[in-house]
Enzyme design. Structure first.
Site, PDB file in Angstrom:
ATOM      1  N   ASP A   8       0.874  -1.170   0.000  1.00 55.08           N
ATOM      2  CA  ASP A   8       0.000   0.000   0.000  1.00 55.08           C
ATOM      3  C   ASP A   8       0.919   1.229   0.000  1.00 55.08           C
ATOM      4  O   ASP A   8       2.141   1.094  -0.220  1.00 55.08           O
ATOM      5  CB  ASP A   8      -1.015  -0.038   1.159  1.00 55.08           C
ATOM      6  CG  ASP A   8      -0.374   0.163   2.517  1.00 55.08           C
ATOM      7  OD1 ASP A   8       0.879   0.275   2.603  1.00 55.08           O
ATOM      8  OD2 ASP A   8      -1.113   0.224   3.509  1.00 55.08           O
ATOM      9  N   CYS A  66       3.104  -3.217   3.985  1.00 53.58           N
ATOM     10  CA  CYS A  66       2.235  -2.108   4.401  1.00 53.58           C
ATOM     11  C   CYS A  66       2.914  -1.413   5.570  1.00 53.58           C
ATOM     12  O   CYS A  66       4.126  -1.566   5.752  1.00 53.58           O
ATOM     13  CB  CYS A  66       0.818  -2.586   4.721  1.00 53.58           C
ATOM     14  SG  CYS A  66       0.629  -3.664   6.142  1.00 53.58           S
ATOM     15  N   THR A  68       2.630  -1.815   8.887  1.00 52.83           N
ATOM     16  CA  THR A  68       3.098  -2.766   9.904  1.00 52.83           C
ATOM     17  C   THR A  68       3.331  -4.172   9.365  1.00 52.83           C
ATOM     18  O   THR A  68       4.019  -4.967  10.015  1.00 52.83           O
ATOM     19  CB  THR A  68       2.021  -2.913  11.000  1.00 52.83           C
ATOM     20  OG1 THR A  68       0.803  -3.348  10.366  1.00 52.83           O
ATOM     21  CG2 THR A  68       1.800  -1.590  11.733  1.00 52.83           C
ATOM     22  N   HIS A  99       8.754 -24.438   9.618  1.00 53.85           N
ATOM     23  CA  HIS A  99       7.681 -25.056  10.411  1.00 53.85           C
ATOM     24  C   HIS A  99       6.276 -24.807   9.853  1.00 53.85           C
ATOM     25  O   HIS A  99       5.404 -25.654  10.015  1.00 53.85           O
ATOM     26  CB  HIS A  99       7.722 -24.528  11.852  1.00 53.85           C
ATOM     27  CG  HIS A  99       8.883 -25.054  12.629  1.00 53.85           C
ATOM     28  ND1 HIS A  99       9.011 -24.886  13.989  1.00 53.85           N
ATOM     29  CD2 HIS A  99       9.995 -25.741  12.239  1.00 53.85           C
ATOM     30  CE1 HIS A  99      10.140 -25.445  14.404  1.00 53.85           C
ATOM     31  NE2 HIS A  99      10.760 -25.968  13.362  1.00 53.85           N
ATOM     32  N   HIS A 134       5.655 -31.300  11.059  1.00 50.00           N
ATOM     33  CA  HIS A 134       5.125 -29.973  10.707  1.00 50.00           C
ATOM     34  C   HIS A 134       4.111 -30.065   9.569  1.00 50.00           C
ATOM     35  O   HIS A 134       3.184 -29.265   9.493  1.00 50.00           O
ATOM     36  CB  HIS A 134       6.272 -29.027  10.338  1.00 50.00           C
ATOM     37  CG  HIS A 134       7.237 -28.845  11.461  1.00 50.00           C
ATOM     38  ND1 HIS A 134       6.893 -28.224  12.639  1.00 50.00           N
ATOM     39  CD2 HIS A 134       8.528 -29.238  11.610  1.00 50.00           C
ATOM     40  CE1 HIS A 134       7.924 -28.243  13.458  1.00 50.00           C
ATOM     41  NE2 HIS A 134       8.931 -28.854  12.865  1.00 50.00           N
TER      42      HIS A 134
HETATM   43  C1  RB5 Z   1      -2.020   2.620   6.538  1.00 47.96           C
HETATM   44  O1  RB5 Z   1      -2.050   3.781   7.248  1.00 47.96           O
HETATM   45  C2  RB5 Z   1      -1.800   1.442   7.483  1.00 47.96           C
HETATM   46  O2  RB5 Z   1      -2.938   1.241   8.270  1.00 47.96           O
HETATM   47  C3  RB5 Z   1      -1.477   0.189   6.701  1.00 47.96           C
HETATM   48  O3  RB5 Z   1      -0.341   0.405   5.939  1.00 47.96           O
HETATM   49  C4  RB5 Z   1      -1.168  -1.071   7.513  1.00 47.96           C
HETATM   50  O4  RB5 Z   1      -0.172  -0.829   8.458  1.00 47.96           O
HETATM   51  C5  RB5 Z   1      -2.309  -1.793   8.053  1.00 47.96           C
HETATM   52  O5  RB5 Z   1      -2.170  -2.814   8.727  1.00 47.96           O
END
Ligand code: RB5
Length: 146
Positions: A8, A66, A68, A99, A134
């Site tokens: 994203d 993204c 996180t 695993h 596994h």
């Molecule tokens: C975008 O702001 C953020 O929410 C997205 O990149 C991601 O981290 C969502 O899990």
């Protein structure tokens, strides 16, 4: 190896760098599902593209980036046949492959440094699934897809 990749807006910059790393340093056949700019987009739309490429067999593995890595993992793992997880350490990438037979790695573009994400991707692509006990456990996980 054919690798499907997408991000994203929060993962765009690291995704662009990983496209080059995968193609030039690791010799992969890269399928870049976008986006092409860092304009704001919704991560599930891009997770879906990579997840379907992996689930259909068009790609061998997937990489998603993204903010996180968490949202991408939540979305991609909904697609039957996909085993996706947010990974923030190379040793977790190793265990994710050995695993869990993970096939889509989800990275953080905002909290993890590019060199760490590069190492995670390298380990993810170069590590084999161990099978054995596994395989039975992964089979039980995959039966939850039904
Ligand atoms: C975008 O702001 C953020 O929410 C997205 O990149 C991601 O981290 C969502 O899990």
């Amino acid at each position: 190896m054919r690798i499907a990749i997408a991000s994203d807006h929060a993962g765009f910059e690291q995704k662009q760098a990983l496209v080059d790393y995968l193609a030039q340093d690791l010799g992969c056949d890269v399928m870049d599902f976008g986006p092409d700019t860092d304009d704001r987009v919704d991560y599930p739309d891009y997770a879906e593209k990579v997840a379907h490429a992996v689930a259909s067999g068009d790609a061998d593995r997937g990489v998603l980036v993204c903010g996180t890595g968490i949202g991408m993992a939540l979305a991609a793992d909904k697609v039957p046949g996909v085993r996706a997880s947010s990974i923030t350490r190379p040793d977790f990438a190793d265990l994710f492959r050995r695993h869990n037979d993970g096939n889509v790695v989800c990275l953080s573009g905002r909290f993890i440094e590019p060199e760490v994400n590069r190492e995670i991707v390298k380990v993810f692509l170069e590590t084999e699934f161990e099978g054995g006990r596994h395989a039975e456990r992964v089979g039980k996980v995959m039966r939850l897809d039904a």
